[in-house]
Write an enzyme that holds these catalytic residues in place. Structure first.
Site, PDB file in Angstrom:
ATOM      1  CD1 TRP A   1     -17.832  12.474 -17.949  1.00 20.25           C
ATOM      2  CD2 TRP A   1     -18.464  10.687 -16.764  1.00 20.25           C
ATOM      3  NE1 TRP A   1     -16.736  11.644 -17.827  1.00 20.25           N
ATOM      4  CE2 TRP A   1     -17.092  10.541 -17.101  1.00 20.25           C
ATOM      5  CE3 TRP A   1     -19.072   9.679 -16.018  1.00 20.25           C
ATOM      6  CZ2 TRP A   1     -16.333   9.434 -16.715  1.00 20.25           C
ATOM      7  CZ3 TRP A   1     -18.308   8.579 -15.639  1.00 20.25           C
ATOM      8  CH2 TRP A   1     -16.964   8.466 -15.984  1.00 20.25           C
TER       9      TRP A   1
ATOM     10  CD1 TRP B   1     -11.717  10.394  -6.016  1.00 20.55           C
ATOM     11  CD2 TRP B   1     -13.559   9.695  -7.079  1.00 20.55           C
ATOM     12  NE1 TRP B   1     -12.753  10.423  -5.114  1.00 20.55           N
ATOM     13  CE2 TRP B   1     -13.891  10.010  -5.737  1.00 20.55           C
ATOM     14  CE3 TRP B   1     -14.562   9.231  -7.921  1.00 20.55           C
ATOM     15  CZ2 TRP B   1     -15.195   9.865  -5.238  1.00 20.55           C
ATOM     16  CZ3 TRP B   1     -15.859   9.088  -7.423  1.00 20.55           C
ATOM     17  CH2 TRP B   1     -16.165   9.398  -6.106  1.00 20.55           C
TER      18      TRP B   1
ATOM     19  CG  ASN C   1      -8.650   1.441  -0.016  1.00 18.55           C
ATOM     20  OD1 ASN C   1      -8.589   2.422  -0.752  1.00 18.55           O
ATOM     21  ND2 ASN C   1      -8.388   0.222  -0.446  1.00 18.55           N
TER      22      ASN C   1
ATOM     23  CD1 TRP D   1     -13.796  10.767 -14.370  1.00 20.75           C
ATOM     24  CD2 TRP D   1     -12.323  11.641 -12.950  1.00 20.75           C
ATOM     25  NE1 TRP D   1     -12.829  11.406 -15.116  1.00 20.75           N
ATOM     26  CE2 TRP D   1     -11.908  11.945 -14.267  1.00 20.75           C
ATOM     27  CE3 TRP D   1     -11.549  12.087 -11.886  1.00 20.75           C
ATOM     28  CZ2 TRP D   1     -10.761  12.687 -14.554  1.00 20.75           C
ATOM     29  CZ3 TRP D   1     -10.401  12.820 -12.161  1.00 20.75           C
ATOM     30  CH2 TRP D   1     -10.015  13.117 -13.486  1.00 20.75           C
TER      31      TRP D   1
ATOM     32  CD1 TRP E   1      -1.432  -0.407  -3.920  1.00 19.80           C
ATOM     33  CD2 TRP E   1      -1.833   0.821  -5.761  1.00 19.80           C
ATOM     34  NE1 TRP E   1      -2.003  -1.217  -4.872  1.00 19.80           N
ATOM     35  CE2 TRP E   1      -2.266  -0.500  -6.007  1.00 19.80           C
ATOM     36  CE3 TRP E   1      -1.981   1.769  -6.774  1.00 19.80           C
ATOM     37  CZ2 TRP E   1      -2.835  -0.889  -7.218  1.00 19.80           C
ATOM     38  CZ3 TRP E   1      -2.554   1.375  -7.986  1.00 19.80           C
ATOM     39  CH2 TRP E   1      -2.966   0.069  -8.191  1.00 19.80           C
TER      40      TRP E   1
ATOM     41  CD  GLU F   1      -2.760  -1.254   0.001  1.00 23.62           C
ATOM     42  OE1 GLU F   1      -3.146  -0.238  -0.593  1.00 23.62           O
ATOM     43  OE2 GLU F   1      -3.016  -2.402  -0.400  1.00 23.62           O
TER      44      GLU F   1
HETATM   45  C1  LIG Z   1     -11.671   7.043  -4.569  1.00 19.01           C
HETATM   46  C2  LIG Z   1     -10.473   7.006  -3.645  1.00 19.01           C
HETATM   47  C3  LIG Z   1      -9.988   8.195  -3.091  1.00 19.01           C
HETATM   48  C4  LIG Z   1      -8.873   8.183  -2.244  1.00 19.01           C
HETATM   49  N1  LIG Z   1      -8.417   9.372  -1.721  1.00 19.01           N
HETATM   50  C5  LIG Z   1      -7.308   9.372  -0.925  1.00 19.01           C
HETATM   51  C6  LIG Z   1      -6.802  10.585  -0.401  1.00 19.01           C
HETATM   52  O1  LIG Z   1      -7.287  11.687  -0.684  1.00 19.01           O
HETATM   53  N2  LIG Z   1      -5.742  10.514   0.442  1.00 19.01           N
HETATM   54  C7  LIG Z   1      -5.146   9.319   0.754  1.00 19.01           C
HETATM   55  O2  LIG Z   1      -4.186   9.313   1.524  1.00 19.01           O
HETATM   56  N3  LIG Z   1      -5.586   8.167   0.236  1.00 19.01           N
HETATM   57  C8  LIG Z   1      -6.653   8.147  -0.578  1.00 19.01           C
HETATM   58  N4  LIG Z   1      -7.119   6.961  -1.076  1.00 19.01           N
HETATM   59  C9  LIG Z   1      -6.373   5.718  -0.803  1.00 19.01           C
HETATM   60  C10 LIG Z   1      -6.818   4.939   0.452  1.00 19.01           C
HETATM   61  O3  LIG Z   1      -8.200   4.800   0.466  1.00 19.01           O
HETATM   62  C11 LIG Z   1      -6.366   5.609   1.755  1.00 19.01           C
HETATM   63  O4  LIG Z   1      -4.993   5.918   1.684  1.00 19.01           O
HETATM   64  C12 LIG Z   1      -6.584   4.683   2.948  1.00 19.01           C
HETATM   65  O5  LIG Z   1      -7.953   4.357   3.058  1.00 19.01           O
HETATM   66  C13 LIG Z   1      -6.122   5.368   4.218  1.00 19.01           C
HETATM   67  O6  LIG Z   1      -6.389   4.578   5.326  1.00 19.01           O
HETATM   68  P1  LIG Z   1      -5.223   3.962   6.192  1.00 19.01           P
HETATM   69  O7  LIG Z   1      -4.259   5.031   6.573  1.00 19.01           O
HETATM   70  O8  LIG Z   1      -5.841   3.182   7.283  1.00 19.01           O
HETATM   71  O9  LIG Z   1      -4.524   3.019   5.142  1.00 19.01           O
HETATM   72  P2  LIG Z   1      -3.695   1.671   5.278  1.00 19.01           P
HETATM   73  O10 LIG Z   1      -4.488   0.623   4.626  1.00 19.01           O
HETATM   74  O11 LIG Z   1      -3.213   1.427   6.644  1.00 19.01           O
HETATM   75  O12 LIG Z   1      -2.452   1.960   4.311  1.00 19.01           O
HETATM   76  C14 LIG Z   1      -1.288   2.650   4.778  1.00 19.01           C
HETATM   77  C15 LIG Z   1      -1.020   3.856   3.932  1.00 19.01           C
HETATM   78  O13 LIG Z   1      -0.761   3.454   2.595  1.00 19.01           O
HETATM   79  C16 LIG Z   1      -1.272   4.434   1.699  1.00 19.01           C
HETATM   80  N5  LIG Z   1      -2.317   3.832   0.879  1.00 19.01           N
HETATM   81  C17 LIG Z   1      -3.142   2.816   1.201  1.00 19.01           C
HETATM   82  N6  LIG Z   1      -3.953   2.520   0.171  1.00 19.01           N
HETATM   83  C18 LIG Z   1      -3.637   3.377  -0.814  1.00 19.01           C
HETATM   84  C19 LIG Z   1      -4.123   3.576  -2.132  1.00 19.01           C
HETATM   85  N7  LIG Z   1      -5.089   2.812  -2.664  1.00 19.01           N
HETATM   86  N8  LIG Z   1      -3.588   4.573  -2.865  1.00 19.01           N
HETATM   87  C20 LIG Z   1      -2.595   5.347  -2.377  1.00 19.01           C
HETATM   88  N9  LIG Z   1      -2.092   5.193  -1.134  1.00 19.01           N
HETATM   89  C21 LIG Z   1      -2.603   4.227  -0.365  1.00 19.01           C
HETATM   90  C22 LIG Z   1      -1.852   5.542   2.551  1.00 19.01           C
HETATM   91  O14 LIG Z   1      -0.872   6.534   2.719  1.00 19.01           O
HETATM   92  C23 LIG Z   1      -2.166   4.827   3.848  1.00 19.01           C
HETATM   93  O15 LIG Z   1      -2.216   5.688   4.955  1.00 19.01           O
HETATM   94  C24 LIG Z   1      -8.237   6.954  -1.944  1.00 19.01           C
HETATM   95  C25 LIG Z   1      -8.730   5.764  -2.498  1.00 19.01           C
HETATM   96  C26 LIG Z   1      -9.837   5.787  -3.340  1.00 19.01           C
HETATM   97  C27 LIG Z   1     -10.349   4.506  -3.912  1.00 19.01           C
END
Ligand SMILES: Cc1cc2nc3c(=O)[nH]c(=O)nc-3n(C[C@H](O)[C@H](O)[C@H](O)COP(=O)(O)OP(=O)(O)OC[C@H]3O[C@@H](n4cnc5c(N)ncnc54)[C@H](O)[C@@H]3O)c2cc1C
Length: 487
Positions: A331, A407, A366, A384, A302, A299
């Site tokens: 859209w 998105w 997420n 979107w 990512w 993650e």
């Molecule tokens: C439509 C959509 C919008 C999103 N908008 C954001 C946003 O504005 N800011 C944001 O930080 N994340 C965003 N995410 C990614 C992800 O949903 C969040 O990072 C995650 O839910 C944060 O929760 P956590 O810290 O418990 O993550 P954990 O699951 O504990 O992951 C650890 C860290 O990894 C990174 N990470 C995890 N998943 C992703 C991912 N899919 N993409 C990029 N980084 C990731 C984050 O920095 C996160 O804090 C988005 C995902 C989607 C599908």
């Protein structure tokens, strides 16, 4: 001043790096300068232009206040200046640096297009007054662009990017840098006049022009404790849990993810600190260790990937889809449907519960971000960019690169996005990931009394709307709309 310093005075320009531990710019400044001060410049008009909302800004300012205390304990003053827009920063920064008589400015690089343009303009303005600025890589594990294909291009697809990242950067030492030690007391002015009326001061407000303050309750903002100390505490707590991450991360009723995103985005925590913790637990391995830790490290990659993408393909920062042909998707501009989605009143419980989680806590799980984004862009066929904007406005962890990436992934307009013909069924997602409806009931108390079966798709009832659309029919229409692009 001893000979070991390059400059008598240095200035750290804090932005999205609000911490004292493992802060590259701060570390560089204390190594290079006998005396150090910090500055933060708020640009609320630009922030609004970037759709950053009250929650994000309030959290940022609260983290900044804690940073000021931590720096103060080390005799490093932190100044605050409120301007309106990024384009005012270069002149102000040159004045500040001159008036504070610093020999150099230090900052950590930021990557969206407007931020990069601002930084180049600041570099030029400082050059005019003969003051260098040094930008460090800090927001990502490696500098965007560092991971390349064999032919030297940027990756567009995550899996090969991840493989190359591990191959090329996996051996890098991500040990965090120490916080600065307490410095000798040094005289810095308590305030300065910059740009005529604006004052550089050492007090940090609760809010800035155009934003509403978000009330703190018991030191928490929407349930989140701001600041670096809370971030480190949460990271430590997650260390105990990270092994189970892969098994638990998809269930929104469980606290199975780290919830570190608000801290990472404000910079109250660094991604290096996260990677270091996980690698320590995984005996230095990016893969082939504990499944939970491998998955969590994935993650973090990512997050790297999306930041690398906005640098390699800056058009993404200009409201453009990665796949230009998807600009032609017809859209819908059904504002009423959009408002129902925003307010969690679509009549599809998992979507509504998720949207209310966002409204109440500034954060969304997420799995649910994917579900609601798919629902908006496929079932409601709404652009979107409307969803991206609303998320940015509500999220306490809003980050341009990850939000845009998420998105565009869900809308099938991005690179390496979900294929357009694989549309999430929100009811199946609900049954799979919130089987007993615990999450739904928590955010939709009006459904509390329904059985585990009914809670996913309630029968007609008072106090909860019928579904806004037929998910099967709308799925079919969305697939047709995307398929038409190929004709
Ligand atoms: C439509 C959509 C919008 C999103 N908008 C954001 C946003 O504005 N800011 C944001 O930080 N994340 C965003 N995410 C990614 C992800 O949903 C969040 O990072 C995650 O839910 C944060 O929760 P956590 O810290 O418990 O993550 P954990 O699951 O504990 O992951 C650890 C860290 O990894 C990174 N990470 C995890 N998943 C992703 C991912 N899919 N993409 C990029 N980084 C990731 C984050 O920095 C996160 O804090 C988005 C995902 C989607 C599908």
């Amino acid at each position: 001043m001893s000979d070991r310093f390059e400059h008598a005075r240095g200035l750290v320009w804090f932005r999205t790096d609000l911490r004292i531990h493992d802060n590259t710019a701060l570390h560089r400044a204390v190594q290079a300068c006998h005396s150090v001060a910090g500055v933060f410049i708020a640009c609320p008009e630009t922030w609004q232009g970037h759709d950053e909302g009250d929650n994000l800004v309030a959290f940022r300012l609260a983290c900044l206040r804690e940073l000021q205390d931590a720096l103060g304990d080390r005799n490093i003053p932190l100044y605050f200046l409120e301007l309106k827009r990024f384009d005012q920063v270069p002149e102000a920064m040159a004045q500040i640096a001159q008036k504070l008589e610093v020999g150099a400015v230090f900052a950590n690089a930021e990557y969206p297009v407007n931020e990069q343009e601002r930084d180049q303009a600041v570099r030029a303005a400082l050059k005019e007054v003969d003051i260098p600025i040094e930008f460090s890589t800090d927001r990502t594990l490696v500098s965007p662009g560092a991971v390349k294909t064999n032919s030297g291009d940027a990756y567009k697809v995550f899996t090969p990017f991840k493989r190359a990242f591990i191959e090329q950067c996996g051996g890098t030492d991500f040990s965090p840098l120490p916080a600065p030690r307490k410095r000798e007391t040094e005289e810095w002015p308590s305030w300065l006049q910059v740009k005529g009326e604006e004052n550089l001061r050492q007090t940090i407000p609760d809010t800035v022009d155009g934003y509403s303050a978000v009330p703190m309750e018991n030191g928490r903002l929407l349930g989140w404790q701001p600041g670096e100390k809370a971030a480190l505490k949460r990271l430590k707590a997650f260390e105990e849990q990270v092994d189970a991450y892969e098994d638990e991360r998809d269930f929104p009723a469980i606290d199975g993810t780290s919830k570190l995103s608000p801290y990472l985005n404000a910079g109250a925590l660094s991604v290096r600190q996260c990677a270091h913790m996980a690698l320590e637990c995984n005996r230095g391995r990016w893969k082939g260790g504990s499944e939970g830790i491998d998955c969590w490290l994935g993650e973090l990659i990512w997050r790297e990937f999306y930041t690398h993408l906005i640098v390699a393909y800056p058009r993404i920062c200009k409201h453009k889809p990665f796949k230009p042909e998807t600009e032609a998707v017809p859209w819908s501009s059904d504002e009423l449907a959009f408002r129902r989605w925003c307010k969690g009143k679509t009549g599809v419980p998992i979507v509504d519960a998720a949207m209310r989680q966002l409204e109440k806590t500034g954060w969304m799980h997420n799995r649910l971000r994917m579900v609601v984004a798919s629902f908006l862009t496929k079932n409601l066929l709404i652009d979107w960019r409307w969803g991206e904007r609303y998320f940015m406005n509500q999220l306490i962890d809003g980050d341009f690169a990850s939000n845009n990436g998420g998105w565009q992934w869900a809308a099938s307009t991005g690179t390496d996005a979900v294929p357009y013909f694989r549309v999430f069924n929100p009811y199946s997602q609900s049954k799979k990931f919130d089987r007993h409806g615990e999450f739904i009931r928590h955010y939709l108390p009006e459904l509390k009394k329904l059985s585990d079966d009914e809670v996913h798709c309630p029968p007609p009832m008072e106090g909860y709307p019928p579904p806004i659309c037929d998910v099967k029919e709308t799925r079919k229409k969305a697939i047709e709309a995307f398929a038409d692009l190929k004709k």
